[in-house]
Design an enzyme around this catalytic site. Structure first.
Site, mmCIF file in Angstrom:
data_model
loop_
_atom_site.group_PDB
_atom_site.id
_atom_site.type_symbol
_atom_site.label_atom_id
_atom_site.label_comp_id
_atom_site.label_asym_id
_atom_site.label_seq_id
_atom_site.Cartn_x
_atom_site.Cartn_y
_atom_site.Cartn_z
ATOM 1 N N ASP A 68 0.889 -1.189 0.058
ATOM 2 C CA ASP A 68 -0.234 -0.007 -0.036
ATOM 3 C C ASP A 68 0.941 1.248 -0.098
ATOM 4 O O ASP A 68 1.902 1.110 0.670
ATOM 5 C CB ASP A 68 -0.879 0.097 1.252
ATOM 6 C CG ASP A 68 -2.211 0.731 1.106
ATOM 7 O OD1 ASP A 68 -2.742 0.699 -0.129
ATOM 8 O OD2 ASP A 68 -2.616 1.819 1.923
ATOM 9 N N ASP A 154 3.826 11.227 -9.816
ATOM 10 C CA ASP A 154 5.257 11.309 -10.150
ATOM 11 C C ASP A 154 5.577 12.807 -10.772
ATOM 12 O O ASP A 154 6.649 13.447 -10.517
ATOM 13 C CB ASP A 154 5.629 10.397 -10.961
ATOM 14 C CG ASP A 154 5.855 8.989 -10.327
ATOM 15 O OD1 ASP A 154 5.968 9.009 -9.258
ATOM 16 O OD2 ASP A 154 6.155 8.030 -11.053
#
Length: 197
Positions: A68, A154
């Site tokens: 996770d 990102d």
């Protein structure tokens, strides 16, 4: 040969884990999970990873590995955190999640935009014994998306020591230092022990 089920239906992710972990743990075979998705109602990365791993063990009878992960922004008290994948309300809308986070940070000065990616891995054996590790990738939030590599947050995450975003890094460079790489490295001893038992 040690078979470990990865608690994901994503075959690409299973192949990625196989490639990385197979180099460190000879005889390891990572297989993707084919069972029902459990309800992830934990309040931490660790709890959600353990929920997924335990469900995979119960369904397959194999040791299971689950992860996770998410992005945590310091000025926001660690949010989005476990809600990273559905920050804008719908699971998987990465562009909406990213834009909402940028909007929420619009008035925050550069000096106060520190953040980190967290990846938590849980390995649960067939006897229920858990091993949990965590990888942290510190950095800060950029003011606008940059780069075409990577996914999720990102394009707005600038890792410490870089002046480019994670999406501007070459994939090999990102994979060598990311939060997931750090967590995978930390889980190797537990996987090696599994192979020796």
């Amino acid at each position: 040969m040690v078979r470990v089920v990865l608690a994901t239906h994503n075959q690409h992710k299973a192949a990625e884990f196989q490639q990385i972990l197979g180099r460190e743990v000879p005889g390891l075979e990572i297989v993707a999970y084919d069972g029902p998705e459990p309800v992830e109602d934990g309040v931490s990365f660790e709890e959600n990873a353990l929920i997924k791993a335990r469900a995979a063990v119960a369904h397959t009878g194999l040791p299971a590995l689950a992860d996770d992960s998410g992005i945590c922004v310091d000025v926001m008290g660690g949010a989005p955190g476990i809600f990273s994948a559905r920050w804008a309300g719908s699971h998987g809308d990465a562009a909406a999640n990213l834009q909402l986070l940028l909007d929420q940070l619009a008035d925050i000065p550069d000096a106060d935009r520190s953040a980190h990616f967290t990846a938590t891995l849980a390995l649960v054996t067939t006897d229920g014994e858990p091993t949990v590790v965590q990888g942290i990738w510190p950095g800060s939030i950029a003011r606008a998306p940059r780069g075409r590599n990577g996914h999720g947050y990102d394009p707005i995450f600038v890792p410490d020591g870089h002046d480019v975003t994670a999406a501007e890094l070459e994939p090999a460079a990102k994979n060598a230092e990311s939060h997931r790489a750090r967590a995978l490295s930390a889980i190797v001893p537990a996987l090696q022990a599994l192979g020796e038992s």
